[in-house]
Design an enzyme around this catalytic site. Structure first.
Site, PDB file in Angstrom:
ATOM      1  N   ARG A 129       0.877  -0.978   0.156  1.00  0.00           N
ATOM      2  CA  ARG A 129      -0.227  -0.101   0.162  1.00  0.00           C
ATOM      3  C   ARG A 129       0.905   1.646   0.371  1.00  0.00           C
ATOM      4  O   ARG A 129       2.058   1.018   0.937  1.00  0.00           O
ATOM      5  CB  ARG A 129      -0.820   0.260   0.674  1.00  0.00           C
TER       6      ARG A 129
ATOM      7  N   GLU B 217      -3.562   7.090  -3.585  1.00  0.00           N
ATOM      8  CA  GLU B 217      -3.891   7.388  -4.688  1.00  0.00           C
ATOM      9  C   GLU B 217      -5.070   7.260  -4.889  1.00  0.00           C
ATOM     10  O   GLU B 217      -6.396   6.748  -4.097  1.00  0.00           O
ATOM     11  CB  GLU B 217      -3.847   5.533  -5.493  1.00  0.00           C
TER      12      GLU B 217
ATOM     13  N   HIS C 197      -2.070  -0.118  -9.315  1.00  0.00           N
ATOM     14  CA  HIS C 197      -2.375  -0.965  -8.667  1.00  0.00           C
ATOM     15  C   HIS C 197      -2.769  -2.315  -9.287  1.00  0.00           C
ATOM     16  O   HIS C 197      -4.160  -2.656  -8.919  1.00  0.00           O
ATOM     17  CB  HIS C 197      -3.290  -0.418  -7.350  1.00  0.00           C
TER      18      HIS C 197
END
Ligand code: NAP
Ligand code: GLV
Length: 316
Positions: free
Chosen positions: A236, A265, A283
């Site tokens: 993360r 994000e 991602h």
């Protein structure tokens, strides 16, 4: 009973839930549902299937009038206030294990892309700048003989380590607890976080995001990284103090970074776009057709189990 799904999913999940006798409400737009709309649609649902991009916080949970299960389509569950859900007798589930291979593959891709400067090489060729083989053109770093430090020696961490071994790297790891299986499979030693950062040529992060891991890599300890090191993050974004990472990339205090995840994000710090020594992905750690289908199916099975008064398959 009704299940609300916050976005269309692969794996014929809607059909599965309908076949199990559930009513399905699906948010069909190709954007992230607003909190207001999420609350409105989930209010009367018995089960909720959110994505890691949906914040299921106290406000949302307080508005769930009938919900018995929140089945995240992700292994990470930092988007959900799990303790609060539990206090309301709502079971939270995630998707562990089934995405380890896909995420580890992508991590290796990032490590190799950084080590061998794939992004600049590709751009160079497309710009028609490749005029001749040159002895000093685009020199990268070799993996053989190097040390790879794995931060978070869990399910994905071990798969990354296993993939690095055939590249002739030595593995070290940092986790809160000793990992006997990890040590057995990889021959790795547990070291302190500072020792890992100081001695590793490749650093790869695989810890969950929580209050203990927020900015675990920060302006103090990132100074320990070698100028030749590669830092890869597929966990993360918030586990790294990103502003400082950008600073050391600018000053070339490390060789390169590979990022699949970002602080805050999907907003990306525009400074990252200016840097040649960083490889950026949106991602997509688990983004293979096979894995995303399995993740969605597991979430649906968790919902079906709980709503049928059975044990969830993968409770958090
Ligand atoms: P996991 O099996 O739970 O492994 C996480 C490891 O981190 C555990 O071994 C844990 O061991 C360690 N850890 C936890 N807290 C720590 C701390 N404070 N300091 C040091 N180590 C700590 O999880 P996983 O399935 O490998 O997934 C890891 C994370 O990857 C997920 O939480 C998710 O955020 C991320 N992820 C991203 C993608 C992507 O698309 N990019 C895909 C999948 C997963 P100890 O508690 O014993 O230390
Ligand atoms: C993806 O980031 C996940 O946590 O599954």
């Amino acid at each position: 009973m009704k299940v609300f799904i916050t976005q269309e999913l692969p794996g014929n999940v809607e059909e599965y839930l309908l076949s199990q006798g559930f009513e399905v409400d699906l948010y069909k737009k190709n954007n992230i549902i607003s909190k207001r709309e999420l609350i409105k649609r989930a209010k009367e649902a018995d089960g909720l299937i959110p994505l890691l991009t949906n914040s299921v916080d106290r406000e949302v949970i307080d508005n769930l009038k009938r919900c018995k299960v929140i089945a995240n389509v992700a292994v990470g569950y930092n988007n959900i206030d799990v303790a609060y859900a539990k206090s309301k007798n709502i079971i939270v589930t995630n998707t562990p294990g089934i995405l380890d291979d896909a995420t580890a593959d992508l991590t290796l891709a990032l490590i190799l892309a950084c080590a061998r400067r794939l992004r600049v090489g590709d751009i160079f060729v497309r710009k028609n700048k490749f005029t001749a083989w040159m002895p000093q053109l685009m020199l990268g770093v070799e993996l053989a003989g190097k040390t790879a430090g794995i931060i978070g020696a869990g399910r994905i961490g071990i798969e990354v380590a296993k993939r690095l071994l055939p590249f002739k790297t030595k593995i070290v790891y940092y986790s809160r607890n000793r990992k006997a299986e990890f040590e057995k499979v990889t021959g790795a030693k547990k070291v302190s976080l500072n020792a890992l950062l100081k001695n590793s040529d490749i650093v790869s992060i695989h810890i969950p995001l929580n209050k203990n891991t927020y900015h675990i890599l920060n302006r103090e300890n990132m100074n320990l990284l070698k100028p030749t090191s590669i830092l890869v993050n597929t966990s993360r974004g918030e586990v790294i103090e990103e502003k400082y990472l950008i600073e050391i990339l600018k000053k070339k205090k490390i060789f390169a970074a590979g990022l699949d995840v970002y602080e805050g994000e999907p907003k990306i710090n525009p400074e990252l776009f200016k840097l040649d020594n960083v490889f950026l992905l949106p991602h997509i750690g688990s983004a293979t057709t096979e894995t995303r289908s399995k993740m969605a199916q597991l979430a649906a099975k968790n919902v079906a189990a709980v709503l049928s008064n059975k044990k969830p398959l993968t409770p958090v």
